[in-house]
Design a protein around this motif. Structure first.
Motif, PDB file in Angstrom:
ATOM      1  N   ALA A 144      33.573   6.322  49.862  1.00  0.00           N
ATOM      2  CA  ALA A 144      33.562   7.420  48.896  1.00  0.00           C
ATOM      3  C   ALA A 144      32.746   7.049  47.657  1.00  0.00           C
ATOM      4  O   ALA A 144      31.963   7.860  47.142  1.00  0.00           O
ATOM      5  CB  ALA A 144      34.995   7.784  48.499  1.00  0.00           C
ATOM      6  N   THR A 145      32.903   5.824  47.182  1.00  0.00           N
ATOM      7  CA  THR A 145      32.128   5.373  46.023  1.00  0.00           C
ATOM      8  C   THR A 145      30.640   5.342  46.340  1.00  0.00           C
ATOM      9  O   THR A 145      29.799   5.708  45.507  1.00  0.00           O
ATOM     10  CB  THR A 145      32.597   3.971  45.584  1.00  0.00           C
ATOM     11  N   GLN A 146      30.315   4.903  47.551  1.00  0.00           N
ATOM     12  CA  GLN A 146      28.909   4.870  47.954  1.00  0.00           C
ATOM     13  C   GLN A 146      28.310   6.283  47.946  1.00  0.00           C
ATOM     14  O   GLN A 146      27.184   6.486  47.474  1.00  0.00           O
ATOM     15  CB  GLN A 146      28.792   4.247  49.344  1.00  0.00           C
ATOM     16  N   ILE A 147      29.048   7.268  48.443  1.00  0.00           N
ATOM     17  CA  ILE A 147      28.549   8.645  48.447  1.00  0.00           C
ATOM     18  C   ILE A 147      28.354   9.135  47.014  1.00  0.00           C
ATOM     19  O   ILE A 147      27.359   9.797  46.691  1.00  0.00           O
ATOM     20  CB  ILE A 147      29.512   9.568  49.215  1.00  0.00           C
ATOM     21  N   GLU A 148      29.309   8.814  46.131  1.00  0.00           N
ATOM     22  CA  GLU A 148      29.169   9.206  44.722  1.00  0.00           C
ATOM     23  C   GLU A 148      27.899   8.636  44.117  1.00  0.00           C
ATOM     24  O   GLU A 148      27.155   9.336  43.413  1.00  0.00           O
ATOM     25  CB  GLU A 148      30.384   8.725  43.933  1.00  0.00           C
ATOM     26  N   ASN A 149      27.640   7.352  44.370  1.00  0.00           N
ATOM     27  CA  ASN A 149      26.444   6.720  43.815  1.00  0.00           C
ATOM     28  C   ASN A 149      25.167   7.339  44.371  1.00  0.00           C
ATOM     29  O   ASN A 149      24.179   7.529  43.651  1.00  0.00           O
ATOM     30  CB  ASN A 149      26.469   5.216  44.089  1.00  0.00           C
ATOM     31  N   LEU A 150      25.169   7.647  45.673  1.00  0.00           N
ATOM     32  CA  LEU A 150      23.999   8.286  46.276  1.00  0.00           C
ATOM     33  C   LEU A 150      23.777   9.676  45.687  1.00  0.00           C
ATOM     34  O   LEU A 150      22.631  10.082  45.436  1.00  0.00           O
ATOM     35  CB  LEU A 150      24.180   8.375  47.793  1.00  0.00           C
ATOM     36  N   LEU A 151      24.851  10.417  45.476  1.00  0.00           N
ATOM     37  CA  LEU A 151      24.741  11.735  44.852  1.00  0.00           C
ATOM     38  C   LEU A 151      24.151  11.626  43.454  1.00  0.00           C
ATOM     39  O   LEU A 151      23.295  12.431  43.060  1.00  0.00           O
ATOM     40  CB  LEU A 151      26.122  12.388  44.772  1.00  0.00           C
ATOM     41  N   LEU A 152      24.620  10.646  42.702  1.00  0.00           N
ATOM     42  CA  LEU A 152      24.129  10.440  41.344  1.00  0.00           C
ATOM     43  C   LEU A 152      22.638  10.156  41.360  1.00  0.00           C
ATOM     44  O   LEU A 152      21.859  10.743  40.592  1.00  0.00           O
ATOM     45  CB  LEU A 152      24.893   9.289  40.693  1.00  0.00           C
TER      46      LEU A 152
END
Length: 631
Positions: free
Chosen positions: A197-205
């Motif tokens: 989930a954190t990885q997806i957040e960072n990619l979105l950012l």
């Protein structure tokens, strides 16, 4: 902390017998959730009211959240392969609880289907009671719901873990969930789901703010390429635009507020960091209270794929094949091919994300669908500086397999080239090894390849020295590998190692971007040649067994026949024979004519928008194209 079974049994007796929620027997989140379920009028001993929105709304929901859906697919694939064992599934849901996608282990697929855990169903608390996905939406926090903690008795056999994914604007973007039967639950699943989930957040950012300066920082240099790093987005004028949760944690107590100047948070000037961005170099910066961080900035000014300087910043060390979580080469590379079809666009996004994380990729599709083009694009977008090395597996001689792949020393065998040879894997070191036609790979080669994937170590034949290589592995096939495994022609363990990210390219007949593909091919291979809409509609209605490759050859033939004129229906008749869509001879009230009339009316009502027409009618864009073929 998971409550023991006895207390849950007591809590359920009170719930099911008297409609009571006993706080002393439940965690705070479960207690609050059960109360919300009772207030919504749910009965724990009855079946949940699971809503299925249907295919049309599911497609629309995926399109509305195309970016997060595309980025999440790769993380779901990685998570699926990280969770050991069987009897589990990984799912992605929109903020309203609508299940957008799921990857299920075959052994859990039946149980998931029985519980209606499938794309298109809604899993919020109002419909499905207490469950990790729905309760995460309600609380905004990660949740683990085990067995009897579910509100409905029907779900007592399942354990589920979910984590929220927040967008750069701070709003919930999606929820990631991993579910299994209770016997197969694993203690580390919650941590893995949280990391994904954190990885997806960072990619979105990163992707949302690709046009701005992105600064990654941490107090320890070796953590710069991990999920522990803080990430801040800075405007050209030095103002903070966005920051991930880890940045806020590292800078707790400092004014990390959107719109603040960089110098209000750090004593180091923004100019120093921005100047280092062009070099990809690591710099040190000091915050307002004296803490020192290592940082690397990525500038949007660089047109080529932005890659962090390998000498300045390398991923944390680990075992062969180790991929540091969050080690993503930023930047966007425009494909050299058309990818407007929804499934193809999703596949391209998955391939790029997987390539940037170093995960093996398997591309499936019929001959001529563009498998090698996609493989080359994934390589280009990965930021790897090594070569793209294609290998035709069907053409590899069985007796020279290891020599071809791993090379050989001088004089290793009779007929060996003087001075030896490096081998294909060594050529791909730092780059990509593309194994085409892997479905035709002989069994001995499969064993050799499996050994390579185990430790990424090569030793040339006749040499006593071995070395570890860094290779992105992409395989492609037009064969049904699952069937080949069941028939004994392909190793199951090799398939599982190759398909960390699996992409299926649809045949040309099923793609919704046919017209764009045809125009693109003409512009590239027959520049200056135009084509009429009627001719495009005629070609769209034909069968393309050779897919894009066949279409390209036909367009080149048509361009020759048309000479300097536009390709029209007459050109097609002269070169190919009768048109694909002659006027129907059936009665005007034939069902087919009625359907075409409805499609044309909807097409006019939607202002000539193909996608909107398809959505409103609840059909595919291909169906709309066929309905308009002779219009």
């Amino acid at each position: 902390m998971m409550l023991d079974d006895q207390r849950i049994v007591q809590a359920r007796v009170a719930l099911e017998s008297n409609g009571l929620v006993v706080a002393d027997l439940l965690s705070d989140d479960i207690h609050s959730s059960w109360r919300r379920c009772l207030e919504a009028g749910l009965d724990p001993v009855k079946s949940p009211r699971i809503e299925n929105v249907g295919a049309a709304r599911l497609r629309e929901a995926r399109e509305q959240r195309a970016m997060v859906h595309r980025l999440a697919i790769a993380e779901m694939q990685a998570l699926y392969h990280q969770i050991a064992g069987s009897n589990f599934m990984v799912a992605l849901a929109a903020p309203d609880g609508l299940l957008l996608d799921a990857i299920a282990d075959p052994s859990f697929a039946h149980e998931a289907s029985a519980a209606a855990i499938e794309p298109g169903t809604v899993w919020d608390e109002r419909h499905c009671g207490t469950n990790a996905l729905g309760t995460t939406i309600a609380t905004g926090r990660p949740q683990s719901i085990h067995a009897g903690e579910h509100f409905f008795r029907r779900h007592e056999g399942i354990t589920c873990v979910a984590a929220p994914v927040f967008g750069p604007d701070g709003n919930l973007a999606c929820v990631l969930d991993a579910s299994s039967d209770c016997r197969s639950r694993q203690s580390h699943t919650r941590a893995l789901v949280g990391m994904a989930a954190t990885q997806i957040e960072n990619l979105l950012l990163r992707e949302t703010h690709a046009r701005h300066v992105i600064v990654s920082f941490h107090s320890r240099r070796e953590y710069l390429a991990t999920l522990s790093a803080g990430i801040m987005v800075i405007s050209d004028s030095g103002r903070v635009i966005a920051a991930n949760r880890q940045a806020r944690f590292l800078l707790a107590g400092l004014p990390v507020v959107m719109g603040r100047q960089f110098e209000e948070i750090f004593r180091t000037g923004f100019g120093v960091v921005r100047d280092a961005a062009a070099k990809g170099a690591v710099v040190t910066m000091e915050d307002g209270v004296g803490s020192v961080y290592f940082a690397v900035a990525e500038s949007p000014a660089r047109a080529e794929p932005r890659v962090l300087n390998a000498r300045a910043l390398s991923p944390p060390s680990g075992p062969p094949g180790f991929v540091a979580p969050g080690f993503v080469a930023p930047g966007f590379v425009v494909p050299e091919f058309v990818a407007e079809d929804e499934r193809v666009a999703r596949g391209v996004g998955l391939a790029v994300t997987a390539a940037r994380r170093g995960l093996p990729i398997l591309i499936r599709g019929a001959t001529g669908t563009g498998k090698e083009l996609l493989a080359r694009h994934a390589h280009d977008a990965s930021g790897r500086r090594g070569a793209f090395v294609p290998v035709n597996c069907a053409a590899l001689a069985e007796t020279l397999i290891e020599a071809e792949l791993f090379g050989y020393a001088d004089g290793a065998f009779t007929g060996a080239r003087r001075g030896g040879a490096a081998g294909l894997v060594a050529e791909a070191d730092g780059g990509t090894l593309f194994l085409d036609e892997i479905g035709d790979m002989k069994r001995p080669l499969q064993a050799v390849l499996l050994r390579l994937l185990d430790d990424w170590t090569i030793r040339p034949i006749g040499s006593g020295r071995s070395r570890i290589v860094d290779v992105l592995m992409i395989a492609a096939t037009n064969a049904d590998l699952a069937r080949a495994v069941s028939e004994g022609g392909f190793r199951a363990d090799l398939l599982y190692r190759l398909n960390a990210a699996e992409i299926l390219l649809p045949p040309l007949d099923e793609r919704g971007d046919f017209v764009l593909i045809a125009r693109h091919l003409l512009a590239r291979f027959a520049p200056g040649t135009s084509i009429t809409d009627a001719a495009l509609a005629d070609l769209r209605g034909r069968t393309w067994r050779g897919n894009i490759r066949e279409l390209k050859n036909i367009l080149l033939r048509l361009a020759l026949v048309a000479a300097d004129a536009a390709i029209d229906i007459g050109t097609i008749e002269a070169a190919l024979g009768a048109t694909a869509s002659p006027e129907p001879s059936a009665a005007p009230h034939d069902l087919r004519d009625v359907v075409k009339a409805q499609i044309r009316a909807a097409y006019r009502d939607n202002g000539g928008n193909i996608s909107a027409t398809a959505r409103n009618l609840g059909v595919s864009r291909n169906t709309v194209y066929r309905g308009l073929a002779d219009h």
